[in-house]
Design a protein around this motif. Structure first.
Motif, PDB file in Angstrom:
ATOM      1  N   ASP A  89      28.802  50.535  49.537  1.00 26.04           N
ATOM      2  CA  ASP A  89      27.769  50.874  50.522  1.00 26.04           C
ATOM      3  C   ASP A  89      27.255  49.619  51.217  1.00 26.04           C
ATOM      4  N   LEU A  90      27.078  48.561  50.439  1.00 26.37           N
ATOM      5  CA  LEU A  90      26.594  47.314  51.022  1.00 26.37           C
ATOM      6  C   LEU A  90      27.608  46.750  52.010  1.00 26.37           C
ATOM      7  N   MET A  91      28.872  46.799  51.651  1.00 29.84           N
ATOM      8  CA  MET A  91      29.899  46.280  52.545  1.00 29.84           C
ATOM      9  C   MET A  91      30.073  47.164  53.774  1.00 29.84           C
ATOM     10  N   ASP A  92      29.884  48.459  53.607  1.00 33.29           N
ATOM     11  CA  ASP A  92      30.023  49.367  54.739  1.00 33.29           C
ATOM     12  C   ASP A  92      28.964  49.094  55.792  1.00 33.29           C
ATOM     13  N   GLN A  93      27.789  48.655  55.369  1.00 32.44           N
ATOM     14  CA  GLN A  93      26.748  48.291  56.313  1.00 32.44           C
ATOM     15  C   GLN A  93      27.161  47.077  57.141  1.00 32.44           C
ATOM     16  N   GLN A  94      28.054  46.275  56.597  1.00 35.06           N
ATOM     17  CA  GLN A  94      28.565  45.105  57.326  1.00 35.06           C
ATOM     18  C   GLN A  94      29.846  45.437  58.081  1.00 35.06           C
ATOM     19  N   HIS A  95      30.155  46.743  58.176  1.00 36.68           N
ATOM     20  CA  HIS A  95      31.317  47.254  58.910  1.00 36.68           C
ATOM     21  C   HIS A  95      32.634  46.724  58.335  1.00 36.68           C
ATOM     22  N   THR A  96      32.667  46.551  57.053  1.00 38.23           N
ATOM     23  CA  THR A  96      33.905  46.158  56.364  1.00 38.23           C
ATOM     24  C   THR A  96      34.063  46.998  55.109  1.00 38.23           C
ATOM     25  N   VAL A  97      35.311  47.305  54.798  1.00 39.16           N
ATOM     26  CA  VAL A  97      35.615  47.988  53.543  1.00 39.16           C
ATOM     27  C   VAL A  97      36.543  47.054  52.754  1.00 39.16           C
ATOM     28  N   PRO A  98      35.975  46.227  51.894  1.00 36.28           N
ATOM     29  CA  PRO A  98      36.776  45.184  51.258  1.00 36.28           C
ATOM     30  C   PRO A  98      37.592  45.720  50.085  1.00 36.28           C
ATOM     31  N   ASP A  99      38.548  44.915  49.703  1.00 39.11           N
ATOM     32  CA  ASP A  99      39.266  45.147  48.451  1.00 39.11           C
ATOM     33  C   ASP A  99      38.499  44.421  47.349  1.00 39.11           C
ATOM     34  N   LEU A 100      38.331  45.095  46.208  1.00 36.41           N
ATOM     35  CA  LEU A 100      37.568  44.532  45.094  1.00 36.41           C
ATOM     36  C   LEU A 100      38.506  44.033  44.010  1.00 36.41           C
ATOM     37  N   PHE A 101      38.087  42.931  43.397  1.00 37.41           N
ATOM     38  CA  PHE A 101      38.888  42.328  42.325  1.00 37.41           C
ATOM     39  C   PHE A 101      37.944  41.849  41.226  1.00 37.41           C
ATOM     40  N   LEU A 102      38.491  41.758  40.034  1.00 35.23           N
ATOM     41  CA  LEU A 102      37.808  41.078  38.935  1.00 35.23           C
ATOM     42  C   LEU A 102      38.445  39.709  38.762  1.00 35.23           C
ATOM     43  N   GLY A 103      37.627  38.683  38.778  1.00 36.85           N
ATOM     44  CA  GLY A 103      38.093  37.335  38.482  1.00 36.85           C
ATOM     45  C   GLY A 103      37.785  37.009  37.035  1.00 36.85           C
ATOM     46  N   VAL A 104      38.831  37.015  36.187  1.00 34.13           N
ATOM     47  CA  VAL A 104      38.655  36.858  34.735  1.00 34.13           C
ATOM     48  C   VAL A 104      39.018  35.430  34.346  1.00 34.13           C
ATOM     49  N   ILE A 105      38.156  34.825  33.560  1.00 33.40           N
ATOM     50  CA  ILE A 105      38.396  33.463  33.096  1.00 33.40           C
ATOM     51  C   ILE A 105      39.046  33.506  31.717  1.00 33.40           C
ATOM     52  N   HIS A 106      40.217  32.854  31.600  1.00 35.44           N
ATOM     53  CA  HIS A 106      40.952  32.804  30.338  1.00 35.44           C
ATOM     54  C   HIS A 106      41.015  31.365  29.838  1.00 35.44           C
ATOM     55  N   LEU A 107      40.962  31.214  28.521  1.00 30.59           N
ATOM     56  CA  LEU A 107      41.166  29.913  27.903  1.00 30.59           C
ATOM     57  C   LEU A 107      42.656  29.685  27.744  1.00 30.59           C
ATOM     58  N   GLN A 108      43.136  28.559  28.257  1.00 31.90           N
ATOM     59  CA  GLN A 108      44.562  28.262  28.187  1.00 31.90           C
ATOM     60  C   GLN A 108      44.922  27.663  26.842  1.00 31.90           C
ATOM     61  N   ARG A 109      46.045  28.070  26.320  1.00 31.00           N
ATOM     62  CA  ARG A 109      46.587  27.402  25.148  1.00 31.00           C
ATOM     63  C   ARG A 109      47.581  26.357  25.630  1.00 31.00           C
ATOM     64  N   GLY A 110      47.888  25.380  24.799  1.00 31.31           N
ATOM     65  CA  GLY A 110      48.625  24.228  25.299  1.00 31.31           C
ATOM     66  C   GLY A 110      49.871  23.860  24.550  1.00 31.31           C
ATOM     67  N   LEU A 111      50.770  24.795  24.278  1.00 30.39           N
ATOM     68  CA  LEU A 111      52.046  24.456  23.654  1.00 30.39           C
ATOM     69  C   LEU A 111      53.024  24.053  24.740  1.00 30.39           C
ATOM     70  N   TYR A 112      53.353  22.761  24.818  1.00 28.60           N
ATOM     71  CA  TYR A 112      54.221  22.271  25.872  1.00 28.60           C
ATOM     72  C   TYR A 112      55.666  22.682  25.607  1.00 28.60           C
ATOM     73  N   VAL A 113      56.444  22.705  26.676  1.00 30.11           N
ATOM     74  CA  VAL A 113      57.826  23.164  26.584  1.00 30.11           C
ATOM     75  C   VAL A 113      58.676  22.237  25.740  1.00 30.11           C
ATOM     76  N   ASP A 114      58.381  20.942  25.732  1.00 28.37           N
ATOM     77  CA  ASP A 114      59.217  20.008  24.983  1.00 28.37           C
ATOM     78  C   ASP A 114      58.953  20.056  23.479  1.00 28.37           C
ATOM     79  N   GLY A 115      58.061  20.941  23.050  1.00 24.98           N
ATOM     80  CA  GLY A 115      57.859  21.136  21.613  1.00 24.98           C
ATOM     81  C   GLY A 115      56.610  20.496  21.068  1.00 24.98           C
ATOM     82  N   SER A 116      56.035  19.515  21.755  1.00 23.95           N
ATOM     83  CA  SER A 116      54.820  18.885  21.265  1.00 23.95           C
ATOM     84  C   SER A 116      53.616  19.774  21.576  1.00 23.95           C
ATOM     85  N   VAL A 117      52.642  19.784  20.677  1.00 22.17           N
ATOM     86  CA  VAL A 117      51.477  20.649  20.809  1.00 22.17           C
ATOM     87  C   VAL A 117      50.298  19.832  21.323  1.00 22.17           C
TER      88      VAL A 117
END
Length: 605
Positions: free
Chosen positions: A421-449
């Motif tokens: 409704d808020l976006m419609d008042q601005q004459h736009t119908v946006p696409d909605l997304f969730l921006g999720v924050i993930h903690l990265q793990r760090g196992l490198y490809v060469d085998g070292s952790v």
């Protein structure tokens, strides 16, 4: 009568005289005659033998004479043959001398180089086999990398394939890889088979389905952008969404191959193990061809029925920051090692076109570098939220959520309605997304952790709201994950598009990057339908800086862009404590391939 009697008398008298003369010696004479007769026979025999010898000797003399005559004639013939051989050698030498002074041999190196460089690929390959000098000239022409791309909107698949293949092979090139993007109106398997037949089964080829194409028309050589409407019915889509974009690349100094991500059909919890194996396969291939487990760059394609977000988070965690990864994370594709039949115990969830340095690289060949730029188009709003419970399907999820630090479950349906409704008042119908924050793990490809103290930001499109539950695409979100709402914003897209233009201009001005081979563009199919008034907006940053340079672009629904080459416009990537973005929405991702000659490479090192 008288005369006869007289003769007869004389004969009688003769014989009487003989008898008188011989008298009693007649018998003795007979005895001597008996002795002489054997001697006469012996002498006669010897005489006969001598006679035969003389005859044989006479014949031998004749034969010897004839042999001498034949030998003389043979020597004369031999002499004449020697003269003819000498003349033949003289004529051959004269012919070769004249041939060297005529035809293409009279051309200097520059002219020959210019002629060979104008040949189509098949004729060029034949010319390289003529002689050593031509082979050397052909190697000189193909000593630097090259990218060729062509677009055809012909509604006939066979004719469209012929048009783009003839165009990309119109000049000398030896394809090290090929990417074919087609509209949904064409059959994917048929298109892939035709392209493979044209380029050869040994060439790494990926054929994918796109929501639109950006490229240079094979017939008119004009840049065209076509975006197909997903809302069309299957029948309309089959009639309208027809086109093919083919890109082939020649990259000396690099090895290229397709590495599939295999997913088990029955064990859902086996997915992460398969992702780890995917990373190991990439590492092992790279190590086998380059002696190093780190690739130079990756172009990635994911299946629309498989969530690529956790895969990208894993790849971002285990690979060094300088490795560029771009692609389409939510489409349909085929590659040369595909097998998605239901009878198979696994299916291909993604495929990586891996570029790795060639450890057998010939001296004098420079480096091909992968540079990534990005134009984003979403902005966050609202408070920080936290997932309370998550119900996962095959490729979608439903979740409940709370305000971070609170326990009350919020009503998702009311919240989404308020936002719209808020976006419609601005004459736009946006696409909605969730921006999720993930903690990265760090196992490198060469085998070292090594554990990385950083996070990644992953986007999930909102598909609907059902009371307290919120529906999203993807299965990467888990209970306890923090997230914000994001919405598409055309103003942000326009602003970051200008920033991408400036960053590509900086690449153009950099003396360490004197030659741009071409580029790939992965743009969201959501951008073009909401951003009006600026046609060709997504291709302008590249075409404005590199006019005439091949550009292959597709509209997709899962833009992948990762790489810290100094071109990505996101400020959060540059700061270590801010979340990293690799899997984008409402964005345009640019991959620019540049070539650095060996002289500049050595100076830079």
């Amino acid at each position: 009568m008288y005369s006869n009697s007289s003769n007869l008398g004389r004969t009688s008298l003769f014989w009487c005289s003989v008898d008188d003369i011989l008298g009693g010696d007649c018998e003795q004479a007979k005895s001597h005659t008996s002795v002489w007769t054997p001697e006469r026979h012996e002498l006669t025999h010897e005489f006969n033998i001598c006679h035969l010898c003389l005859q044989a000797k006479s014949r031998t003399s004749i034969w010897t004479l004839e042999r001498h005559e034949l030998t003389h004639e043979f020597n004369q013939a031999k002499s004449r043959t020697s003269v003819w051989t000498l003349k033949r050698h003289e004529l051959t030498h004269e012919f070769n001398s004249r041939r060297k002074m005529s035809g293409f041999s009279l051309l200097n190196t520059d002219v020959l180089h210019d002629i060979l460089s104008r040949l189509p690929a098949d004729a060029f390959a034949s010319a390289a086999c003529v002689n050593k000098s031509w082979n050397k000239a052909c190697k000189g022409i193909l000593s630097t990398p090259k990218l060729a791309s062509a677009l055809s909107l012909n509604p006939n698949l066979h004719e469209a394939v012929n048009e783009v293949v003839n165009k990309v092979l119109a000049e000398p090139i030896c394809p090290d890889f090929a990417i074919a993007s087609i509209g949904k109106g064409f059959n994917l398997e048929s298109a892939h088979t035709l392209i493979t037949q044209k380029l050869g089964s040994r060439t790494p080829i990926i054929t994918n389905v796109a929501g639109g194409l950006i490229g240079m028309d094979a017939k008119t050589s004009q840049v065209k952008e076509v975006k197909w409407d997903d809302a069309d019915s299957d029948g309309e889509r089959s009639r309208k969404n027809r086109g093919i974009l083919l890109t082939v690349g020649f990259v000396p100094g690099l090895k290229v191959d397709t590495i599939p991500l295999l997913i088990g059909r029955t064990y859902q919890n086996y997915q992460m193990a398969m992702v780890d194996q995917f990373l190991i396969d990439i590492s092992q291939y790279t190590d086998s061809v380059s002696g190093c487990s780190i690739p130079s760059g990756i172009i990635l394609f994911g299946d629309q029925n498989f969530d690529m977000k956790p895969v990208m988070a894993e790849m971002d965690a285990v690979m060094p920051d300088e490795i560029a990864i771009v692609g389409d994370g939510s489409g349909s594709f085929l590659c040369r090692n595909w097998n998605n039949s239901p009878s198979c115990s696994y299916w291909i969830g993604a495929v990586a076109l891996v570029f790795a340095k060639d450890k057998q690289n010939s001296p004098g060949i420079g480096d091909v570098q992968f540079n990534v730029a990005c134009s984003t188009g979403v902005i966050p709003f609202g408070p920080q939220l936290q997932a309370a419970s998550v119900e996962k399907g095959s490729n979608t999820s439903r979740l409940t959520f709370t305000m971070e630090g609170h326990n009350q479950i919020l009503n998702a349906e009311e919240l989404v309605d308020d936002i719209l409704d808020l976006m419609d008042q601005q004459h736009t119908v946006p696409d909605l997304f969730l921006g999720v924050i993930h903690l990265q793990r760090g196992l490198y490809v060469d085998g070292s952790v090594s554990w990385r103290a950083r996070t990644s930001l992953t986007f999930y499109q909102v598909t609907g709201s059902y009371g307290s539950e919120l529906g999203i695409e993807g299965v990467g979100i888990n209970p306890g994950d923090s997230f914000l709402f994001y919405h598409s914003d055309p103003g942000t897209a326009l602003c970051t598009s200008d920033e991408a233009f400036q960053n590509l201009s900086a690449l153009k001005a950099d003396s360490n990057f004197p030659q741009v081979l071409g580029g790939f563009l992965f743009s969201s199919n959501l951008r073009s339908k909401s951003i009006s008034g600026k046609p060709n907006m997504d291709s302008d940053p590249f075409r404005g800086n590199f006019p005439g340079v091949p550009l292959a672009g597709v509209y997709c629904r899962g833009e992948i862009g990762r790489g810290c080459s100094g071109l990505i416009t996101q400020e959060e990537v540059a700061e270590e404590n801010n979340p990293r973005r690799c899997h984008h929405v409402y964005a345009a991702v640019y991959l620019v391939l540049s070539y650095v000659p060996v002289s500049l490479t050595s100076d830079h090192s």
